[in-house]
Design an enzyme around this catalytic site. Structure first.
Site, PDB file in Angstrom:
ATOM      1  N   ASP A   1      16.657  40.975  -4.024  1.00  0.00           N
ATOM      2  CA  ASP A   1      16.913  40.500  -5.339  1.00  0.00           C
ATOM      3  C   ASP A   1      17.182  42.355  -5.693  1.00  0.00           C
ATOM      4  OD1 ASP A   1      16.339  37.677  -5.975  1.00  0.00           O
ATOM      5  OD2 ASP A   1      14.012  38.602  -5.212  1.00  0.00           O
TER       6      ASP A   1
ATOM      7  N   ASP B   1      15.615  29.243  -6.355  1.00  0.00           N
ATOM      8  CA  ASP B   1      14.554  30.358  -6.648  1.00  0.00           C
ATOM      9  C   ASP B   1      13.507  30.819  -7.527  1.00  0.00           C
ATOM     10  OD1 ASP B   1      13.661  33.071  -6.677  1.00  0.00           O
ATOM     11  OD2 ASP B   1      15.921  33.824  -6.601  1.00  0.00           O
TER      12      ASP B   1
ATOM     13  N   MET C   1      21.716  40.584  -9.183  1.00  0.00           N
ATOM     14  CA  MET C   1      21.210  40.142 -11.113  1.00  0.00           C
ATOM     15  C   MET C   1      21.629  41.588 -11.766  1.00  0.00           C
ATOM     16  SD  MET C   1      16.787  38.758 -10.061  1.00  0.00           S
ATOM     17  CE  MET C   1      17.243  38.989  -8.819  1.00  0.00           C
TER      18      MET C   1
ATOM     19  N   HIS D   1      21.176  39.017  -4.344  1.00  0.00           N
ATOM     20  CA  HIS D   1      21.740  37.563  -5.802  1.00  0.00           C
ATOM     21  C   HIS D   1      21.550  39.180  -6.212  1.00  0.00           C
ATOM     22  CE1 HIS D   1      18.876  35.667  -8.219  1.00  0.00           C
ATOM     23  NE2 HIS D   1      19.345  35.357  -8.578  1.00  0.00           N
TER      24      HIS D   1
ATOM     25  N   SER E   1      12.392  36.441   0.126  1.00  0.00           N
ATOM     26  CA  SER E   1      12.200  37.553  -0.829  1.00  0.00           C
ATOM     27  C   SER E   1      11.398  38.517  -0.900  1.00  0.00           C
ATOM     28  CB  SER E   1      12.184  36.863  -2.411  1.00  0.00           C
ATOM     29  OG  SER E   1      12.396  37.591  -2.736  1.00  0.00           O
TER      30      SER E   1
ATOM     31  N   HIS F   1      16.169  37.428   1.526  1.00  0.00           N
ATOM     32  CA  HIS F   1      16.702  36.324   0.096  1.00  0.00           C
ATOM     33  C   HIS F   1      16.499  38.597  -0.048  1.00  0.00           C
ATOM     34  CE1 HIS F   1      18.040  34.698  -3.415  1.00  0.00           C
ATOM     35  NE2 HIS F   1      17.074  35.574  -4.062  1.00  0.00           N
TER      36      HIS F   1
ATOM     37  N   MET G   1      18.099  29.282 -10.806  1.00  0.00           N
ATOM     38  CA  MET G   1      16.885  29.824 -10.462  1.00  0.00           C
ATOM     39  C   MET G   1      16.140  28.971 -11.132  1.00  0.00           C
ATOM     40  SD  MET G   1      17.463  32.675  -9.548  1.00  0.00           S
ATOM     41  CE  MET G   1      15.661  33.148 -10.470  1.00  0.00           C
TER      42      MET G   1
ATOM     43  N   MET H   1      18.433  44.104  -9.350  1.00  0.00           N
ATOM     44  CA  MET H   1      18.262  43.946 -10.689  1.00  0.00           C
ATOM     45  C   MET H   1      18.647  45.469 -10.860  1.00  0.00           C
ATOM     46  SD  MET H   1      14.647  42.686  -9.917  1.00  0.00           S
ATOM     47  CE  MET H   1      13.801  40.891 -10.241  1.00  0.00           C
TER      48      MET H   1
HETATM   49  C1  DX5 Z   1      12.944  36.331  -9.603  1.00  0.00           C
HETATM   50  C2  DX5 Z   1      13.671  36.799  -8.323  1.00  0.00           C
HETATM   51  C3  DX5 Z   1      13.432  36.040  -6.823  1.00  0.00           C
HETATM   52  C4  DX5 Z   1      11.441  35.872  -6.946  1.00  0.00           C
HETATM   53  C5  DX5 Z   1      11.061  34.278  -6.872  1.00  0.00           C
HETATM   54  O1  DX5 Z   1      14.338  36.993 -10.517  1.00  0.00           O
HETATM   55  O2  DX5 Z   1      15.257  36.110  -8.147  1.00  0.00           O
HETATM   56  O3  DX5 Z   1      14.132  35.753  -6.522  1.00  0.00           O
HETATM   57  O4  DX5 Z   1      11.040  37.069  -5.824  1.00  0.00           O
HETATM   58  O5  DX5 Z   1       9.330  35.008  -6.379  1.00  0.00           O
HETATM   59  P1  DX5 Z   1       8.766  33.614  -6.620  1.00  0.00           P
HETATM   60  O6  DX5 Z   1       9.273  32.993  -4.892  1.00  0.00           O
HETATM   61  O7  DX5 Z   1       7.324  35.454  -6.434  1.00  0.00           O
HETATM   62  O8  DX5 Z   1       8.826  33.499  -7.658  1.00  0.00           O
HETATM   63 ZN    ZN Z   2      16.104  36.203  -6.159  1.00  0.00          ZN
END
Ligand code: DX5
Ligand code: ZN
Length: 221
Positions: A36, A176, A69, A67, A9, A34, A138, A38
Site C-alpha cells: 500500500d 481490500d 493511493m 496499490h 497487506s 499487497h 475498496m 500512500m
Molecule cells: C487501506 C489499505 C489496505 C489496508 C487493509 O487503505 O489499502 O490494504 O492495509 O488493512 P485491513 O485488512 O487491516 O483493513
Molecule cells: Zn490496499
C-alpha cells in the site's frame, strides 16, 4: 472461476522483521503480497515507497501487488515497475486519464489494476472493463489499516462481477479493507477472488491466520 488468492497487506506487518513475516505468509500459502503506497494527498496518511518495494522484491518470490493511493499515479508507474511490481493498481479518482495510466502500466510489462473508493459508483469502471486486468473494490475508505468492512461493499462486488460476466470477461476482482476469517466467505460468495487482509493476517499468529484464510479460500473455489 479464477483461483482464489490471499494478498496480505504489509501495512500491518512489523517492519523490523519484515523478511521473516513474508516467509511465514508464503509458507502458509499466500501467493501475493499487497503493498500500500500512500502519498499524504490522495489519502491523509503516508506509508512507504520504492526502496521498500525493492527490498521486498529481493526477499520473496510472491507476486508483488502494488496499490497506489497516490494522486496522478501515472508519474510513478515506471519506477514502481522497475522496483519489481508485478501488478500495479491505480485509483480511478486519482487520475485525469485512467486509461492512459493503465496503458503506461502495460507498457512497463506489469499487470494493470484499477480501484474505486466506497463512494464511487461501480458503473464508472465500465469504460475500463476490457482494458484492466484486475479491479479493486475498496471496502473501507482508503488510508488506514484496521477499519471496519463497509457492508454495502458486498452489493458492489456482485454488481461488478455481474458486469464482467455479462461481457464474458474472466478478470480478477480484488477486495481490500476490513476482511477477516469471519467475513471472507461472504466476500468470496459475492464474486471476489483476490482477498487483501492486513490486520487479519499480521495480528497474532501469521502462519495460523494465513492457513485459516487459505482453507476458506480453497473451499470457495
Ligand atoms: C487501506 C489499505 C489496505 C489496508 C487493509 O487503505 O489499502 O490494504 O492495509 O488493512 P485491513 O485488512 O487491516 O483493513
Ligand atoms: Zn490496499
Amino acid at each position: 472461476m479464477t483461483e482464489n488468492i490471499l494478498a496480505p497487506s504489509i501495512l500491518s506487518a512489523d517492519f523490523k522483521v519484515l523478511g521473516e513475516q513474508l516467509e511465514q505468509t508464503e509458507e502458509a500459502g499466500a501467493r501475493y503480497i499487497h503493498f500500500d503506497v500512500m502519498d499524504g494527498i490522495f489519502v491523509p496518511s503516508i506509508s512507504f515507497g520504492m526502496p521498500v518495494l525493492s527490498s521486498v522484491k529481493g526477499a520473496t518470490s510472491q507476486v508483488l501487488d502494488v496499490h497506489l493511493m497516490v494522486t496522478e499515479p501515472v508519474r510513478y508507474v515506471k519506477e514502481f515497475a522497475a522496483c519489481g511490481a508485478d501488478i500495479i493498481t491505480i485509483h480511478l479518482e486519482a487520475c485525469e486519464d485512467p486509461g492512459a495510466a493503465l496503458d503506461e502500466i502495460h507498457s512497463c510489462g506489469a499487470r494493470a489494476g484499477i480501484s474505486i473508493k466506497p463512494a464511487t459508483p461501480v458503473e464508472e469502471l465500465i469504460p475500463y472493463l476490457e482494458r484492466a486486468d484486475m479491479f479493486l473494490i475498496m471496502s473501507v475508505e482508503p488510508g488506514f489499516g484496521g477499519q471496519a468492512f463497509i457492508p454495502e461493499s458486498l452489493k458492489r462486488i456482485r454488481q461488478l462481477r455481474g458486469l464482467l460476466q455479462e461481457r464474458g470477461l474472466e478478470k480478477d476482482l480484488e477486495v481490500d479493507g476490513g476482511i477477516y476469517h469471519s467475513n471472507v466467505a461472504e466476500v468470496l460468495d459475492a464474486g471476489a477472488n483476490v482477498i487483501v487482509s492486513g490486520s487479519g493476517v499480521f495480528r497474532g499468529d501469521i502462519r495460523k491466520n494465513v492457513a485459516e484464510f487459505m482453507e476458506i479460500l480453497r473451499n470457495h473455489e
